[in-house]
Write a protein that holds these residues in place. Sequence first.
Motif, PDB file in Angstrom:
ATOM      1  N   LEU A 171     -30.584 -67.237  49.193  1.00  0.00           N
ATOM      2  CA  LEU A 171     -30.343 -65.794  49.472  1.00  0.00           C
ATOM      3  C   LEU A 171     -29.159 -65.733  50.674  1.00  0.00           C
ATOM      4  O   LEU A 171     -28.263 -64.899  50.568  1.00  0.00           O
ATOM      5  CB  LEU A 171     -31.497 -65.331  50.244  1.00  0.00           C
ATOM      6  N   HIS A 172     -29.130 -66.714  51.624  1.00  0.00           N
ATOM      7  CA  HIS A 172     -28.029 -66.752  52.756  1.00  0.00           C
ATOM      8  C   HIS A 172     -26.636 -67.131  51.906  1.00  0.00           C
ATOM      9  O   HIS A 172     -25.743 -66.510  52.293  1.00  0.00           O
ATOM     10  CB  HIS A 172     -28.285 -67.819  53.991  1.00  0.00           C
ATOM     11  N   PHE A 173     -26.690 -68.225  51.123  1.00  0.00           N
ATOM     12  CA  PHE A 173     -25.593 -68.534  50.354  1.00  0.00           C
ATOM     13  C   PHE A 173     -25.077 -67.543  49.461  1.00  0.00           C
ATOM     14  O   PHE A 173     -24.046 -67.124  49.680  1.00  0.00           O
ATOM     15  CB  PHE A 173     -26.107 -69.838  49.382  1.00  0.00           C
ATOM     16  N   LEU A 174     -25.808 -66.830  48.506  1.00  0.00           N
ATOM     17  CA  LEU A 174     -25.452 -65.786  47.957  1.00  0.00           C
ATOM     18  C   LEU A 174     -24.586 -64.549  48.834  1.00  0.00           C
ATOM     19  O   LEU A 174     -23.877 -64.022  48.494  1.00  0.00           O
ATOM     20  CB  LEU A 174     -26.264 -65.266  46.856  1.00  0.00           C
ATOM     21  N   SER A 175     -25.446 -64.397  49.950  1.00  0.00           N
ATOM     22  CA  SER A 175     -25.056 -63.102  50.863  1.00  0.00           C
ATOM     23  C   SER A 175     -23.769 -63.433  51.449  1.00  0.00           C
ATOM     24  O   SER A 175     -22.950 -62.527  51.434  1.00  0.00           O
ATOM     25  CB  SER A 175     -26.097 -62.740  51.975  1.00  0.00           C
ATOM     26  N   SER A 176     -23.497 -64.809  51.745  1.00  0.00           N
ATOM     27  CA  SER A 176     -22.177 -65.444  52.413  1.00  0.00           C
ATOM     28  C   SER A 176     -21.089 -65.384  51.683  1.00  0.00           C
ATOM     29  O   SER A 176     -19.818 -65.695  51.778  1.00  0.00           O
ATOM     30  CB  SER A 176     -22.690 -66.437  52.995  1.00  0.00           C
ATOM     31  N   LEU A 177     -21.217 -65.230  50.278  1.00  0.00           N
ATOM     32  CA  LEU A 177     -20.004 -65.499  49.074  1.00  0.00           C
ATOM     33  C   LEU A 177     -19.292 -64.392  49.263  1.00  0.00           C
ATOM     34  O   LEU A 177     -19.481 -63.195  49.306  1.00  0.00           O
ATOM     35  CB  LEU A 177     -20.667 -65.490  47.899  1.00  0.00           C
ATOM     36  N   GLN A 178     -17.864 -64.600  49.240  1.00  0.00           N
ATOM     37  CA  GLN A 178     -16.770 -63.598  48.889  1.00  0.00           C
ATOM     38  C   GLN A 178     -16.792 -63.265  47.371  1.00  0.00           C
ATOM     39  O   GLN A 178     -16.698 -63.915  46.766  1.00  0.00           O
ATOM     40  CB  GLN A 178     -15.365 -64.287  49.513  1.00  0.00           C
ATOM     41  N   THR A 179     -17.028 -61.773  47.205  1.00  0.00           N
ATOM     42  CA  THR A 179     -16.927 -61.185  46.058  1.00  0.00           C
ATOM     43  C   THR A 179     -15.586 -60.869  45.712  1.00  0.00           C
ATOM     44  O   THR A 179     -14.805 -60.452  46.371  1.00  0.00           O
ATOM     45  CB  THR A 179     -17.955 -60.446  45.738  1.00  0.00           C
TER      46      THR A 179
END
Length: 373
Positions: free
Chosen positions: A160-168
């Motif tokens: 969840l942290h990894f996905l939240s930190s992704l630049q979209t």
Amino acid sequence: MLTGMIRFAEQNANIEIREYFYRIGSDRNPLTDEDYKELDGALTWIDLTSNWIEEVIAKGLKLVNCSRDLEGYSEIASVGIDIEAFCTTIVDFACTFQPVNFAGVGVNFIKRPHAKMLCSRMVEYAASRHLNVRLFELKGDHPDEKRSRIEDVQNEYELLHFLSSLQTPAFIWCENDFIARMVLNAASFLKLIVPDQITVVGSGDYTIGTNGFPTITTIPRPSEEIGYVAAEVLMNWILTGSRPITDILVPPPALLLRQSTEGDWELLKSIQKAHQLIKEEACDGLTVEAICRRVLLSRVVLTEHFSRVHGISPGAAIKQQKIEHAQQLLVNRDLSIGEISNEVGFSEQAKFSKFFKRHTGLTPREYRNKHCS
């Protein structure tokens, strides 16, 4: 892979296949001294964690491995997917999404060195194409082995942290479809919009990719083709006594485009309904025209999009379903071939036999005798 091996064996009457099972990472050799006396060669799918491979080499058994994990062993022939072509297919597709932030996701690299190699190569190639790249390792059990992880994503804090930190917007390639489903469930938990904010691509074309929403764009592994080519290589080695000089690379199939990258969910729901109809009613006289009427699509639109999602046309899928059902019934000697003919939708046994042989290379009776001996 076993399907490909069996297909080769069915075309070569002198081949007898024996199947042995082993646990990944186990030191226990599944072959006995008696097996070495009786076997002319072996096809395997193992990696460097299977320490007993040294014993097999020492016994002098001709060995073809259906992956590239044992490259470098001069005593072993390898047949595996062309990793460079695989990476090129994925990254070329990613480059159609602009701007691109590319992420690769794999599981437990320490215990699964082949996964680490594949994921690292993918990310390195993406970086060489000037994409912003990140690599995420999912620790613990593989979601294919512990299915509860796929659904219980609220406890997957690192993911969840990894996905939240992704630049979209971000393009996420996953090592296989089980991981991709887990990533999509985690994205849903975070209220990330698919495919607008993240697009997700899996690998393997497993059933989980089409069970649930969104369906998963995936690149099938050419497992059956690898099995067939490996059996062919082993047969030539046995007959000629000459091991292939170089490892054999099998190119990946085309991407199967689905909702995790394509959007248009209503259309893809219709395609999924068409696929379900074929699974349930192919042997009841179902036609492509009937499917079109029930899913409210023209034949041109249905064929184009069904082929993109499933890799074959609706008509070919109907035939494939009939063949698979007939094969299941033929191993049961309680049913006559005439009864099986009726069961799969043929009013005349002769037409069924001709149809079956055209698609399998064997008559129904030959198939039954081969698999019920």
